[in-house]
Design an enzyme around this catalytic site. Sequence first.
Site, mmCIF file in Angstrom:
data_model
loop_
_atom_site.group_PDB
_atom_site.id
_atom_site.type_symbol
_atom_site.label_atom_id
_atom_site.label_comp_id
_atom_site.label_asym_id
_atom_site.label_seq_id
_atom_site.Cartn_x
_atom_site.Cartn_y
_atom_site.Cartn_z
ATOM 1 N N TRP A 12 -14.470 9.680 6.497
ATOM 2 C CA TRP A 12 -13.256 9.176 6.443
ATOM 3 C C TRP A 12 -12.222 10.183 7.066
ATOM 4 O O TRP A 12 -11.325 9.922 7.916
ATOM 5 C CB TRP A 12 -12.765 8.974 5.002
ATOM 6 N N LYS A 26 -10.247 0.741 -4.971
ATOM 7 C CA LYS A 26 -11.369 1.469 -5.461
ATOM 8 C C LYS A 26 -10.966 1.863 -6.974
ATOM 9 O O LYS A 26 -11.654 1.404 -7.836
ATOM 10 C CB LYS A 26 -11.596 2.905 -4.628
ATOM 11 N N ASP A 81 -5.618 12.129 1.473
ATOM 12 C CA ASP A 81 -6.162 10.422 1.376
ATOM 13 C C ASP A 81 -7.200 10.670 -0.053
ATOM 14 O O ASP A 81 -7.959 11.471 -0.018
ATOM 15 C CB ASP A 81 -7.251 10.565 2.552
HETATM 16 C C1 LIG Z 1 -12.398 3.321 1.352
HETATM 17 C C2 LIG Z 1 -11.678 4.796 1.966
HETATM 18 C C3 LIG Z 1 -11.014 4.506 3.267
HETATM 19 C C4 LIG Z 1 -11.042 3.229 3.983
HETATM 20 O O1 LIG Z 1 -9.989 2.336 3.234
HETATM 21 P P1 LIG Z 1 -9.514 1.034 3.856
HETATM 22 O O2 LIG Z 1 -8.891 0.472 3.041
HETATM 23 O O3 LIG Z 1 -10.852 0.082 4.104
HETATM 24 O O4 LIG Z 1 -8.862 1.223 4.934
HETATM 25 C C5 LIG Z 1 -10.511 5.825 3.519
HETATM 26 N N1 LIG Z 1 -10.434 6.921 2.920
HETATM 27 C C6 LIG Z 1 -11.573 7.033 2.132
HETATM 28 C C7 LIG Z 1 -11.597 8.230 1.196
HETATM 29 C C8 LIG Z 1 -12.224 5.982 1.318
HETATM 30 O O5 LIG Z 1 -12.711 5.859 0.251
#
Ligand SMILES: *Cc1c(COP(=O)(O)O)cnc(C)c1O
Length: 362
Positions: free
Chosen positions: A101, A197, A173
């Site tokens: 990511w 999540k 993030d």
């Molecule tokens: C799942 C995830 C993403 C991507 O998320 P989307 O909603 O599919 O864009 C980005 N960063 C992390 C750390 C993730 O776990």
Amino acid sequence: MRAINFSAGPAGLPLPALEKARDELLDFAGTGMSIMEQSHRDKPYESVHRDATERLHKLLGIPDTHTVLWLTGGASTQFALVPMNFLPAGKSADYVMTGVWSEKALDEAKLLGTPRIAATTRGPDGKYVRVPTQAEVQLDPNAAYVHSTSNNTIYGTQFHTMLDTGKVPHVCDMSSDFMWRPLDVGKFDFIYAGAQKNLGPSGVLVAIARKEFLQSARKDIPKIFRYQTHAEADSLYNTPPTLAIYLVRNVLEWMEGQGGLPGMEKRNRTKAELLYGTLDRLSGFYVAPVEKASRSVMNIVFRTPSEALDAEFVTSARKENMIGLKGHRTAGGIRVSAYNAVSVQDIEVLVSFMEQFAKSHG
Ligand SMILES: *Cc1c(COP(=O)(O)O)cnc(C)c1O
């Protein structure tokens, strides 16, 4: 029967949050309509919107210096919007590379400016088995911001002590570990997390921004892409994902009933200790590649002695009602995602399956 869901995302939701949604589905608060059929400009939805924001403020103890944004496009969209907003021409931004990511975030920033890699723990095989220490991160004091990823969903690594970025704004993030425990929001300038999540369904992303940082953002980009536009409109500039925000509201209410974030932390630590304890005890069979100090509490990755056994593990677990255990295609092996909604009891069921599996295949 409900599945025992160890999926990396979208993840399982707490049953009470779903039951509440079911009970209110056809007639929300006596309106004769479901929440998703209401105008986002009318009182019933507005009260849900405000309630979700207030619960988030209360659970996290968000200081007055910061504001909550409900956005769409997921974390992937923020990979582009963050540099669009916060990377002015001629400046650079520091990226801390800890997994797939962060690589995607860096790639988007490269299209808009000149990001710099402040640290990377990418191994020669392209995989990551740890996060860097503070001492390993070489920060540029003139950077527009530092971007980090608190939990690496695919490789199962996590920062247990957040990086100190000094005077440089910290953008983080937190998609896969947001609200797993109490958080000092004031230490960050821009936090973002997709809900699917730890917090709710897909379709909505929560951002928490320092108001001053937002005001410093670029204004020469389309209005809809400016974070400040959404902040000024309380995330009602255009139609928000009303159903998703409503469900997040229900999840936040459930969290409060579980002892808030201290309660979440206790529950999550118990789950992770059970899993890593099992992996360490059965280390003659299971291999856990992540260095101990970087082990994620949310995504626990491991493998069996062979790829064929990994596949058999996933298939046999599915027969016992446990789903979502296959590792990410870039990492392979097995991954247990133990997000907030996963109970200690769910993990106990998995642990006894792991013991049985090792015994019969070891
Ligand atoms: C799942 C995830 C993403 C991507 O998320 P989307 O909603 O599919 O864009 C980005 N960063 C992390 C750390 C993730 O776990």
